[in-house]
Motif scaffolding. Structure first.
Motif, PDB file in Angstrom:
ATOM      1  N   LEU A   1      -3.292   0.444   7.418  1.00  0.00           N
ATOM      2  CA  LEU A   1      -2.636   0.762   6.149  1.00  0.00           C
ATOM      3  C   LEU A   1      -3.495   1.730   5.337  1.00  0.00           C
ATOM      4  N   LEU A   2      -2.882   2.789   4.839  1.00  0.00           N
ATOM      5  CA  LEU A   2      -3.554   3.685   3.913  1.00  0.00           C
ATOM      6  C   LEU A   2      -3.768   2.943   2.589  1.00  0.00           C
ATOM      7  N   THR A   3      -5.021   2.884   2.167  1.00  0.00           N
ATOM      8  CA  THR A   3      -5.396   2.075   1.011  1.00  0.00           C
ATOM      9  C   THR A   3      -5.982   2.962  -0.083  1.00  0.00           C
ATOM     10  N   TRP A   4      -5.539   2.739  -1.296  1.00  0.00           N
ATOM     11  CA  TRP A   4      -5.925   3.545  -2.461  1.00  0.00           C
ATOM     12  C   TRP A   4      -7.335   3.189  -2.919  1.00  0.00           C
TER      13      TRP A   4
ATOM     14  N   ASN B   1      -0.604  11.855 -13.659  1.00  0.00           N
ATOM     15  CA  ASN B   1      -0.863  12.972 -14.573  1.00  0.00           C
ATOM     16  C   ASN B   1      -1.533  14.136 -13.860  1.00  0.00           C
ATOM     17  N   MET B   2      -2.494  13.806 -12.989  1.00  0.00           N
ATOM     18  CA  MET B   2      -3.341  14.823 -12.364  1.00  0.00           C
ATOM     19  C   MET B   2      -3.336  14.674 -10.843  1.00  0.00           C
ATOM     20  N   THR B   3      -3.459  15.795 -10.163  1.00  0.00           N
ATOM     21  CA  THR B   3      -3.355  15.781  -8.699  1.00  0.00           C
ATOM     22  C   THR B   3      -4.731  15.665  -8.041  1.00  0.00           C
ATOM     23  N   HIS B   4      -5.497  14.662  -8.469  1.00  0.00           N
ATOM     24  CA  HIS B   4      -6.829  14.447  -7.881  1.00  0.00           C
ATOM     25  C   HIS B   4      -7.339  13.068  -8.303  1.00  0.00           C
ATOM     26  N   ASN B   5      -8.614  12.826  -7.992  1.00  0.00           N
ATOM     27  CA  ASN B   5      -9.332  11.620  -8.424  1.00  0.00           C
ATOM     28  C   ASN B   5      -8.872  10.332  -7.743  1.00  0.00           C
ATOM     29  N   TYR B   6      -8.627  10.421  -6.443  1.00  0.00           N
ATOM     30  CA  TYR B   6      -8.454   9.219  -5.641  1.00  0.00           C
ATOM     31  C   TYR B   6      -8.719   9.557  -4.184  1.00  0.00           C
ATOM     32  N   TYR B   7      -8.997   8.516  -3.406  1.00  0.00           N
ATOM     33  CA  TYR B   7      -9.117   8.619  -1.954  1.00  0.00           C
ATOM     34  C   TYR B   7      -8.040   7.749  -1.322  1.00  0.00           C
ATOM     35  N   LEU B   8      -7.666   8.078  -0.089  1.00  0.00           N
ATOM     36  CA  LEU B   8      -6.820   7.229   0.733  1.00  0.00           C
ATOM     37  C   LEU B   8      -7.579   6.921   2.018  1.00  0.00           C
ATOM     38  N   TYR B   9      -7.726   5.628   2.307  1.00  0.00           N
ATOM     39  CA  TYR B   9      -8.446   5.234   3.517  1.00  0.00           C
ATOM     40  C   TYR B   9      -7.523   4.473   4.460  1.00  0.00           C
ATOM     41  N   ASN B  10      -7.434   4.953   5.691  1.00  0.00           N
ATOM     42  CA  ASN B  10      -6.641   4.264   6.705  1.00  0.00           C
ATOM     43  C   ASN B  10      -7.495   3.166   7.308  1.00  0.00           C
TER      44      ASN B  10
ATOM     45  N   VAL C   1       2.752   1.353   6.576  1.00  0.00           N
ATOM     46  CA  VAL C   1       1.767   2.439   6.578  1.00  0.00           C
ATOM     47  C   VAL C   1       0.933   2.502   5.300  1.00  0.00           C
ATOM     48  N   PHE C   2       1.383   1.854   4.222  1.00  0.00           N
ATOM     49  CA  PHE C   2       0.728   1.977   2.924  1.00  0.00           C
ATOM     50  C   PHE C   2       0.477   0.595   2.343  1.00  0.00           C
ATOM     51  N   ASN C   3      -0.742   0.380   1.843  1.00  0.00           N
ATOM     52  CA  ASN C   3      -1.076  -0.901   1.224  1.00  0.00           C
ATOM     53  C   ASN C   3      -0.474  -0.929  -0.183  1.00  0.00           C
ATOM     54  N   VAL C   4       0.800  -1.310  -0.245  1.00  0.00           N
ATOM     55  CA  VAL C   4       1.544  -1.301  -1.500  1.00  0.00           C
ATOM     56  C   VAL C   4       0.939  -2.290  -2.484  1.00  0.00           C
ATOM     57  N   ASP C   5       0.537  -3.440  -2.004  1.00  0.00           N
ATOM     58  CA  ASP C   5      -0.014  -4.464  -2.896  1.00  0.00           C
ATOM     59  C   ASP C   5      -1.281  -3.955  -3.590  1.00  0.00           C
ATOM     60  N   ALA C   6      -2.181  -3.338  -2.839  1.00  0.00           N
ATOM     61  CA  ALA C   6      -3.413  -2.810  -3.443  1.00  0.00           C
ATOM     62  C   ALA C   6      -3.102  -1.702  -4.440  1.00  0.00           C
TER      63      ALA C   6
END
Length: 461
Positions: free
Chosen positions: A342-345, A327-336, A303-308
């Motif tokens: 795979l959810l990708t960071w 550190n902070m709970t923001h500043n990223y996206y997850l794309y399926n 379910v998760f692109n661990v390598d990326a």
């Protein structure tokens, strides 16, 4: 009497119809006149520059060799309303610097947007940002970040339906908050992408705003591509998957934090199916991690692109971006990604990178200090197989992307490109107090590149 009454009624009906016909003619004439005016008002419209059918023109919008100039004109009443709205939002919010602050997005108002003597019409513009917006506003700096939406007001102005800027629907004009070098936002996004990670395109621009008193120079900005507009369409084979922008405690994916209201869906909002995010949440916190680690890893990798993610961690820890996950709970996206489910960071917001964490510290290369409050780091890096992959990416990043010679050359090139525009910034519209601050900050970036390479080599050996 009946005949007389009938004749009277008939005459009245004829008179009524005649009046209605006359009104209809007047209305039609007015509509025709409005259409003629409408066409005249949009004389700069061209399919290659304004229409939805236009190809995304990265060479123009994200020109790497020039500093673009954008002229924005806002009606004085709209400007006043925009300021009142921002003041109202920020006066009722609170939070520590660097943390997410819970407030609604500022309002959009229409503006005239000009580039290369061509106008885009009734473009939606609003302020953007979180703690950076609040901090800059409260310090009295008027150089705030903007978001542009080129068809935000298409319902009010049907002639601009699906208006685009060289194919782009939305763009971000970031103010390089607290970045004396004015380069971190751009370089951060670029090095991620050069390392093979999904990341926004960026370029430099200057912004002038006229809200009734003539154009005011707002300084040097960084144009940043919108992830849900074009990044997922151009950097993935299929852009139809769920795109999340987590913000708040649920963004940690720690046990007990799952909350769909903090996992903002930027695509497929109508269906609002959070099952993929929920599955990742359940797996990362599953007891299989300790009872059957191979099963846990297989489930996670389904379910998760661990390598990326490991690749991202390597790059992010080297450049020292403290204002992000861990550190902070923001500043990223997850794309399926529909191609592999795979959810990708996708990293986001790099203006605080390339320096030691000024407030909360950057993560060490080992990340041994990270607690289970950040399970995507803590539980993944604890697996020897994943740790080995991560360390391989540390070496690869300094060898192929972040070598001192490459970075010093990049910083020197950008310095020559933007310095006259940085020097031209005015008090009240700049985070700099002198030109020498900018010069010194660029030299610090060059030193940072060499230092971080030395730290990585020492860590791996």
């Amino acid at each position: 009497m009946k005949i007389k009454s009938l004749l009277t009624t008939t005459l009245l009906l004829l008179l009524f119809c005649a009046c209605r016909d006359e009104e209809s003619i007047v209305e039609n004439e007015e509509e025709e006149e409005e259409v003629i005016i409408d066409i005249a008002d949009y004389s700069d419209w061209d399919d290659a520059t304004h229409s939805k059918s236009a190809e995304l023109n990265y060479d123009v919008v994200f020109n790497q060799n020039e500093v673009l100039r954008f002229d924005i004109t806002i009606d004085s009443d709209d400007w006043s309303e925009m300021q009142s709205n921002l003041s109202s939002i920020l006066s009722s919010s609170s939070g520590r610097p660097g943390q997410s602050i819970d407030f609604d997005d500022p309002m959009f108002v229409p503006c005239s947007f000009k580039f290369n003597n061509t106008e885009w019409y009734h473009v939606g513009i609003r302020y953007k940002g979180n703690s950076s917006l609040q901090s800059a506003y409260q310090s009295g700096i008027k150089k705030l970040s903007f978001k542009l939406d080129f068809d935000e007001f298409e319902d009010d102005y049907p002639a601009i339906k699906n208006q685009r800027f060289y194919g782009f629907k939305q763009l971000n004009l970031k103010n390089n908050y607290l970045d004396l070098s004015q380069m971190r936002e751009k370089v951060g996004a670029d090095v991620f992408r050069q390392f093979g990670l999904a990341s926004s395109q960026t370029a430099f621009c200057v912004v002038y705003v006229d809200y009734g008193s003539g154009p005011q120079y707002y300084g040097l900005y960084t144009i940043v591509e919108e992830v849900d507009d074009s990044v997922i369409k151009t950097q993935f084979t299929d852009g139809s998957g769920n795109l999340y922008k987590p913000d708040g405690s649920a963004a940690t994916f720690a046990s007990g934090t799952f909350d769909t209201s903090e996992l903002e869906l930027k695509t497929n909002e109508d269906s609002a199916n959070y099952s993929d995010a929920r599955t990742l949440y359940d797996i990362i916190n599953s007891s299989l991690r300790t009872s059957d680690v191979e099963a846990w890893k297989n489930n996670l990798e389904s379910v998760f692109n661990v390598d990326a993610f490991l690749k991202y961690l390597a790059a992010n820890n080297i450049i020292q971006n403290w204002d992000t996950y861990g550190n902070m709970t923001h500043n990223y996206y997850l794309y399926n990604n529909p191609v592999n489910s795979l959810l990708t960071w996708i990293p986001w917001d790099n203006n605080e990178a390339f320096q030691e964490g000024k407030r909360y510290g950057t993560l060490s290369l080992s990340m041994s200090e990270v607690s289970s409050s950040w399970p995507l780091i803590k539980y993944i890096i604890a697996q020897p197989e994943y740790e080995a992959i991560y360390e391989g990416y540390l070496q690869q990043f300094i060898d192929e992307v972040f070598s001192p010679s490459e970075m010093i050359s990049t910083y020197s090139t950008y310095y020559d490109l933007i310095k006259e525009y940085v020097y031209a910034e005015e008090s009240g519209y700049s985070f700099l107090s002198s030109d020498s601050q900018f010069d010194s900050a660029v030299e610090t970036l060059k030193t940072h590149a060499q230092t971080r390479n030395n730290v990585v080599e020492s860590y791996l050996n």
